[in-house]
Design an enzyme around this catalytic site. Structure first.
Site, PDB file in Angstrom:
ATOM      1  N   HIS A   1       0.841  -1.195   0.000  1.00  0.00           N
ATOM      2  CA  HIS A   1       0.000   0.000   0.000  1.00  0.00           C
ATOM      3  C   HIS A   1       0.876   1.245   0.000  1.00  0.00           C
ATOM      4  CE1 HIS A   1       0.603  -1.372   4.152  1.00  0.00           C
ATOM      5  NE2 HIS A   1       0.628  -0.090   4.495  1.00  0.00           N
TER       6      HIS A   1
ATOM      7  N   HIS B   1       0.808   5.195   1.095  1.00  0.00           N
ATOM      8  CA  HIS B   1       0.140   6.212   1.900  1.00  0.00           C
ATOM      9  C   HIS B   1       0.305   7.563   1.204  1.00  0.00           C
ATOM     10  CE1 HIS B   1       0.162   3.903   5.847  1.00  0.00           C
ATOM     11  NE2 HIS B   1       1.162   3.291   5.242  1.00  0.00           N
TER      12      HIS B   1
END
Ligand code: AMP
Length: 140
Positions: A101, A103
């Protein structure tokens, strides 16, 4: 491919709700549930993969292609003048959810979100050795 124990795979499957920002065949973007700042956004591949270096370049490209547009939207929505793009790989780096992921973290002047950047210094000759090792690992 999914991992049934993975919280992000469960979000992709719709088993856990999220505040969705964008979705297509390959990626999902949603608000982080524990934001470091309002508008803290996550961008993930739909397929389960733990770490960036395990991904095919074209799959990385499919995610990162969305980052400029998503970052602009987060900046506009939060009126933040700046943001950090953060992507942790491995527990020692701070990765808590083992599903790749990115951010997008809005930043403001004096927001108190700073981190330690303890810049070091190479001993004489050491940088050359490190460079040689990285180039050898690259097969260059
Ligand atoms: P990292 O430390 O890089 O693995 O970051 C994991 C991030 O996932 C943290 O910022 C969490 O707040 C966020 N997170 C964990 N569970 C959820 C969830 N169900 N929905 C949205 N964000 C989540």
């Amino acid at each position: 491919m999914r991992d049934h124990n993975c919280v992000f795979c469960r979000i992709v499957a719709g088993e856990i709700p999220c505040l969705k920002i964008h979705e297509d065949d390959h990626i999902l973007s949603f608000l982080d549930i524990g934001p470091l700042a309002e508008g803290h956004t996550l961008v993930i591949p739909k397929d389960h993969v733990e770490r960036l270096e395990e991904m095919a370049p074209e799959h990385v490209a499919a995610i990162t292609a969305h980052l400029p547009r998503l970052a602009r939207a987060v900046l506009e929505a939060t009126r933040a003048p700046a943001y950090n793009l953060l992507q942790n790989n491995g527990a020692e780096s701070g990765q808590v959810v083992p599903h790749v992921h990115f951010h997008i973290i809005p930043r403001f002047d004096a927001d108190g979100l700073g981190y330690r950047w303890n810049a070091g210094k190479y001993e004489e000759g050491r940088a050359g050795e490190v460079l040689k090792n990285v180039l050898a690992a690259l097969g260059a």
